[in-house]
Write a protein that holds these residues in place. Structure first.
Motif, PDB file in Angstrom:
ATOM      1  N   CYS A 300      79.276  66.598  69.850  1.00  0.00           N
ATOM      2  CA  CYS A 300      79.762  65.636  70.850  1.00  0.00           C
ATOM      3  C   CYS A 300      79.589  66.220  72.257  1.00  0.00           C
ATOM      4  O   CYS A 300      79.981  67.356  72.515  1.00  0.00           O
ATOM      5  CB  CYS A 300      81.237  65.340  70.570  1.00  0.00           C
ATOM      6  SG  CYS A 300      82.038  64.318  71.799  1.00  0.00           S
ATOM      7  N   ILE A 301      78.998  65.444  73.177  1.00  0.00           N
ATOM      8  CA  ILE A 301      78.791  65.932  74.554  1.00  0.00           C
ATOM      9  C   ILE A 301      79.729  65.225  75.537  1.00  0.00           C
ATOM     10  O   ILE A 301      79.439  65.093  76.726  1.00  0.00           O
ATOM     11  CB  ILE A 301      77.324  65.757  74.993  1.00  0.00           C
ATOM     12  CG1 ILE A 301      76.905  64.266  74.954  1.00  0.00           C
ATOM     13  CG2 ILE A 301      76.399  66.602  74.140  1.00  0.00           C
ATOM     14  CD1 ILE A 301      75.620  63.988  75.727  1.00  0.00           C
ATOM     15  N   CYS A 302      80.865  64.798  75.000  1.00  0.00           N
ATOM     16  CA  CYS A 302      81.869  64.101  75.814  1.00  0.00           C
ATOM     17  C   CYS A 302      82.222  64.907  77.080  1.00  0.00           C
ATOM     18  O   CYS A 302      82.371  64.335  78.168  1.00  0.00           O
ATOM     19  CB  CYS A 302      83.107  63.934  74.939  1.00  0.00           C
ATOM     20  SG  CYS A 302      84.084  62.515  75.281  1.00  0.00           S
ATOM     21  N   CYS A 315      73.472  61.406  74.075  1.00  0.00           N
ATOM     22  CA  CYS A 315      74.081  62.011  72.884  1.00  0.00           C
ATOM     23  C   CYS A 315      73.368  61.486  71.648  1.00  0.00           C
ATOM     24  O   CYS A 315      73.210  60.274  71.471  1.00  0.00           O
ATOM     25  CB  CYS A 315      75.566  61.651  72.823  1.00  0.00           C
ATOM     26  SG  CYS A 315      76.354  62.188  71.294  1.00  0.00           S
ATOM     27  N   CYS A 322      78.294  57.891  65.680  1.00  0.00           N
ATOM     28  CA  CYS A 322      79.495  57.670  66.480  1.00  0.00           C
ATOM     29  C   CYS A 322      79.522  56.237  67.012  1.00  0.00           C
ATOM     30  O   CYS A 322      78.663  55.836  67.805  1.00  0.00           O
ATOM     31  CB  CYS A 322      79.518  58.671  67.643  1.00  0.00           C
ATOM     32  SG  CYS A 322      81.018  58.551  68.640  1.00  0.00           S
ATOM     33  N   CYS A 339      81.662  56.336  76.558  1.00  0.00           N
ATOM     34  CA  CYS A 339      80.849  55.954  75.394  1.00  0.00           C
ATOM     35  C   CYS A 339      81.304  54.604  74.845  1.00  0.00           C
ATOM     36  O   CYS A 339      80.479  53.750  74.512  1.00  0.00           O
ATOM     37  CB  CYS A 339      80.941  57.026  74.310  1.00  0.00           C
ATOM     38  SG  CYS A 339      80.324  58.624  74.871  1.00  0.00           S
TER      39      CYS A 339
HETATM   40 FE1  SF4 Z   1      80.959  62.247  71.730  1.00  0.00          FE
HETATM   41 FE2  SF4 Z   1      80.438  60.004  70.374  1.00  0.00          FE
HETATM   42 FE3  SF4 Z   1      80.175  60.024  72.995  1.00  0.00          FE
HETATM   43 FE4  SF4 Z   1      78.456  61.382  71.484  1.00  0.00          FE
HETATM   44  S1  SF4 Z   1      78.704  59.151  71.535  1.00  0.00           S
HETATM   45  S2  SF4 Z   1      79.428  62.092  73.372  1.00  0.00           S
HETATM   46  S3  SF4 Z   1      79.804  62.061  69.827  1.00  0.00           S
HETATM   47  S4  SF4 Z   1      82.095  60.307  71.871  1.00  0.00           S
END
Ligand code: SF4
Length: 349
Positions: A300-302, A315, A322, A339
């Motif tokens: 996860c790159i949150c 991501c 996700c 996201c």
């Molecule tokens: Fe995290 Fe999901 Fe966002 Fe990717 S899409 S950064 S896994 S919250």
């Protein structure tokens, strides 16, 4: 307004990167398609403005540990499905723990008053806008079976950390109008002096957001730092002094890890000693879990998204592993998470 932004960008004649620090701003920008109106070269990115997203996994683990000890944990709906190291509160409830969703701190107090034989722990998250009401209920002698697990955060130190990140190049900040309603816009004066960047406080209607962007571009064009309130119908320089007095009477700042971003000095709010009897960390065993996150969570790159270094579509898990119904990271859970917002409305025009 779109023409005005076009003219300003033509005058500036180089790329400009602005950062907002509020999920509600991201919602307004995405929902109303405002990025499609922005001129080429102007980017408006989200910073660390989603309180649910920056709530650290061990804080969720603490709430889960308390629920598993038999107390009822009451929390905002956004926190319910945020993953901890091993479990979310939703998982804990599925396993038999008592977890209630509430809309306000006072609703959690009502729950405690109605159930005097139960321990009710309010898992309190959010920035100044929700920290002030949590403080108000603690200041009003809540029932003895009520306590608070504070994961409240304080935004200004996080803005400083982002401004100092060497790989984040920001020309100005759009500050959140609702938080500034509490804190007052004068709070940002030291930041402007130290970092020599413009800050404009903005509201949440589409025209409010565009107006704040216009003001920021004027500062960039003129090569000046400065502070401006573009949301005067709600925000004053001093803010809500009574709310601030209560908030600082109840809470003090400590260093704290913001999920995926950094350990930030003075950015977490914990209960002061006179309110220790209501502090769930002192009432329950909240030993952190230390067996590490699952591998999917590590992708996860949150944190990078909230530091303005990446967009959700960068991501690998976005929209695949996700999704809002099966979130891997907190940014896909909260209605203020980038996201989740991009999944709902789209991101880039
Ligand atoms: Fe995290 Fe999901 Fe966002 Fe990717 S899409 S950064 S896994 S919250």
């Amino acid at each position: 307004m779109a023409d005005r932004l076009e003219t300003l960008m033509a005058d500036i004649d180089e790329p400009v990167s602005l950062m907002h620090v509020c999920g509600s701003h991201e919602q307004a920008i995405a929902k109303f398609g405002l990025r499609s109106m922005l001129p080429d070269g102007l980017s408006v990115r989200m910073g660390p403005g989603c309180p649910v997203c920056v709530t650290n996994m061990p804080e969720v683990d603490e709430a889960v540990a308390i629920a598993e000890q038999g107390a009822t944990v009451a929390t905002y709906g956004d926190m319910f499905r945020v993953p901890g190291t091993k479990k979310s509160l939703a998982d804990a409830r599925a396993d038999g723990a008592s977890v209630e969703v509430v809309y306000s701190a006072s609703e959690a107090v009502e729950l405690a008053a109605a159930n005097p034989e139960e321990e009710i722990v309010f898992f309190a998250t959010g920035f100044e806008t929700t920290a002030a009401p949590t403080a108000a209920i603690l200041d009003a002698d809540p029932p003895a079976n009520f306590s608070v697990l504070s994961a409240h955060k304080y935004v200004p130190p996080a803005m400083e950390v982002v401004a100092e990140m060497p790989d984040v190049d920001i020309d100005g900040f759009l500050a959140a109008g609702h938080a500034a309603t509490i804190t007052g816009y004068g709070l940002f004066e030291p930041f402007v002096e130290t970092y020599e960047l413009p800050i404009v406080v903005g509201g949440f209607e589409p025209i409010d957001v565009l107006l704040a962007i216009e003001r920021l571009l004027e500062y960039v064009r003129d090569g000046k730092a400065g502070l401006e309130n573009a949301y005067p119908r709600c925000v004053s320089k001093a803010g809500n002094e009574q709310a601030l007095e209560t908030m600082w009477d109840v809470f003090e700042t400590v260093p704290g890890e913001w999920r995926g971003i950094a350990e930030i000095p003075g950015a977490n709010l914990v209960l002061r000693d006179p309110y220790a009897e209501y502090d769930a960390r002192r009432r329950f065993d909240v030993e952190p879990v230390d067996d590490g996150p699952d591998p999917l969570t590590e992708q996860c790159i949150c944190g990078d998204i909230m530091a303005g270094k990446a967009d959700p579509d960068e991501c690998d898990l976005f929209g695949e592993e996700c999704t809002p119904s099966n979130p891997v990271g907190a940014c896909m859970v909260s209605s203020e998470g980038t996201c989740k917002i991009w999944d709902e409305y789209g991101g880039h025009p």
